[in-house]
Scaffold this active site. Structure first.
Site, PDB file in Angstrom:
ATOM      1  N   HIS A 127      29.746  31.667  31.585  1.00  0.00           N
ATOM      2  CA  HIS A 127      29.771  33.101  31.275  1.00  0.00           C
ATOM      3  C   HIS A 127      30.807  33.450  30.201  1.00  0.00           C
ATOM      4  O   HIS A 127      30.779  34.553  29.652  1.00  0.00           O
ATOM      5  CB  HIS A 127      29.993  33.930  32.542  1.00  0.00           C
ATOM      6  CG  HIS A 127      31.395  33.933  33.068  1.00  0.00           C
ATOM      7  ND1 HIS A 127      31.815  33.126  34.092  1.00  0.00           N
ATOM      8  CD2 HIS A 127      32.486  34.664  32.722  1.00  0.00           C
ATOM      9  CE1 HIS A 127      33.084  33.355  34.363  1.00  0.00           C
ATOM     10  NE2 HIS A 127      33.522  34.288  33.522  1.00  0.00           N
ATOM     11  N   ASP A 157      27.729  27.657  36.414  1.00  0.00           N
ATOM     12  CA  ASP A 157      28.669  28.388  35.562  1.00  0.00           C
ATOM     13  C   ASP A 157      29.655  27.440  34.881  1.00  0.00           C
ATOM     14  O   ASP A 157      30.854  27.717  34.790  1.00  0.00           O
ATOM     15  CB  ASP A 157      29.432  29.457  36.350  1.00  0.00           C
ATOM     16  CG  ASP A 157      30.078  30.489  35.429  1.00  0.00           C
ATOM     17  OD1 ASP A 157      29.615  30.632  34.284  1.00  0.00           O
ATOM     18  OD2 ASP A 157      31.051  31.131  35.851  1.00  0.00           O
ATOM     19  N   SER A 232      39.061  33.022  33.483  1.00  0.00           N
ATOM     20  CA  SER A 232      37.790  32.308  33.605  1.00  0.00           C
ATOM     21  C   SER A 232      37.749  31.121  32.649  1.00  0.00           C
ATOM     22  O   SER A 232      38.030  31.255  31.455  1.00  0.00           O
ATOM     23  CB  SER A 232      36.627  33.247  33.295  1.00  0.00           C
ATOM     24  OG  SER A 232      36.482  34.221  34.290  1.00  0.00           O
TER      25      SER A 232
END
Length: 400
Positions: A127, A157, A232
């Site tokens: 992402h 992911d 992230s």
């Protein structure tokens, strides 16, 4: 004259009392230490020095944290020095439609990544770079490079990005299957653009299956280590300096609920991308939930321990094998299955194309059905656009 003599006598008396008290105290102490049995109340005082000098039976430390803390601090410092140079900032730019001005405008996103090979191979989240037209990677020394996506897996992911650079600092992936709940871990990343921010916490839980929108992330690590937007793609590191996870998400409006993709899942994706250019996960094609007596009562079914098939997806491996909605899966390849997590773990331990035997209990039949299933590749979230209403929706959670 008499008054002077009286004062002298009084001074002599006071001095005599003081001297006598001192001599008496010394003599009394000597008697006590020479005869501890006669004075039990003094026994502990007399033997205390011997206990402190006994290395075989050291005294109990009423505050062991004072000893452990410096060791933890040193370990964290070592981890940061070793891993931080391999952590990078990733800025992705993609074009989005501005509905107000009816024109395409650039939109930037911020994330982190970690170099896993000295030739510029970087591990991050899907992402972070998804749909990006431009990727900019900044190293710990401030140098900036253009990034190119090698491959990405939206299901787990995980993504790989490469930059044109050599002899870079890099880290190694550890074995996440050896993690223990309560183990200290360190997160390094760029939350809100604050480069190389370090936070410390523990492993809160293992092998979590977390629903994220229209997909489920399987086998993730839960941690209370502070993770924020921008973390992230950054590494979650054990105190031996090995990356055991990639930080991926948090629960909004919650305290200490962060999640990371396990390093073993990352390694599977890395191997498949480098070998085949993409990653695939085995897929049964059903929506399921753990069967309980309460669900059986609501559905007017006889309770059978196992996994209830709440929905069978069209053209899936399960449909082709004859599995139907309302079936209860009780075993796979002879292994008993009683929870959704067990079924998911068994399916994901296989590979695409494997043949498995699924045993199900079906309403109206006394015998257990043995169905052969050929596992297919799980479609990406974008490929799963078709939505079908399901009366059992409140009960199902996962899609193996």
């Amino acid at each position: 004259m008499e008054e002077t003599k009286g004062r002298s006598w009084l001074v002599v008396l006071i001095v005599g009392i003081i001297i006598g008290g001192i001599l008496g105290g010394i003599f009394g102490t000597y008697i006590v230490f020479q005869n501890p049995k006669m004075f039990p109340w003094a026994n502990k005082v007399a033997t205390a020095p011997a206990q402190n000098n006994n290395t075989q039976n050291p005294p109990i430390n009423i505050n062991p944290g004072n000893i452990a803390q410096p060791a933890i601090e040193t370990a964290v410092e070592n981890v940061v020095q070793e891993v931080s140079p391999a952590v990078v900032r990733i800025v992705s730019t993609k074009e989005v439609l501005d509905f107000f001005f009816l024109q395409v405008v650039p939109q930037q996103g911020l994330g982190s990544g970690v170099i896993i090979r000295p030739d510029g191979l970087i591990l991050t989240n899907n992402h972070v770079i998804e749909d990006a037209n431009k990727i900019q990677v900044t190293l710990s020394n401030g140098k900036t490079y253009k990034g190119k996506v090698v491959g990405a897996d939206p299901i787990s992911d995980v993504a790989l990005v490469r930059i044109d650079a050599k002899n870079l600092p890099y880290v190694q992936l550890g074995d996440s299957s050896k993690l223990k709940v309560g183990q200290f871990v360190v997160a390094i990343g760029n939350p809100y653009g604050l480069d190389h921010t370090v936070t410390v916490g523990v492993v809160s839980a293992l092998e979590r299956n977390i629903n994220v929108g229209d997909r489920t992330m399987h086998g993730v690590i839960q941690t209370d280590t502070a993770i924020n937007p921008g973390n992230s793609g950054g590494p979650l590191v054990s105190l031996d300096g090995k990356v055991i996870g990639i930080n991926t998400m948090i629960y909004q409006n919650a305290q200490g609920l962060g999640f990371a993709v396990s390093s073993n899942t990352c390694q599977k994706v890395i191997d498949q991308i480098l070998k085949n250019g993409k990653a695939q996960w085995p897929y049964l094609g059903v929506k399921i939930t753990t069967m309980t007596p309460e669900i059986a009562d609501q559905l007017h079914m006889k309770y059978t321990p196992g996994v209830l098939v709440a929905k069978v997806l069209e053209n899936s491996a399960a449909e082709k094998a004859g599995i139907k909605q309302g079936d209860i899966i009780v075993s796979v390849d002879g292994k008993s299955v009683q929870t959704s997590d067990q079924l998911i773990n068994i399916i994901r331990s296989h590979s695409v194309g494997d043949h498995i035997i699924v045993e199900v209990k079906r309403k109206g039949l006394s015998e257990t059905l043995r169905l052969e299933v050929v596992l297919e590749a799980q479609p990406s979230p974008k490929e799963q656009k078709k939505k079908q209403t399901n009366p059992l929706a409140p009960f199902f959670n996962f899609n193996p």
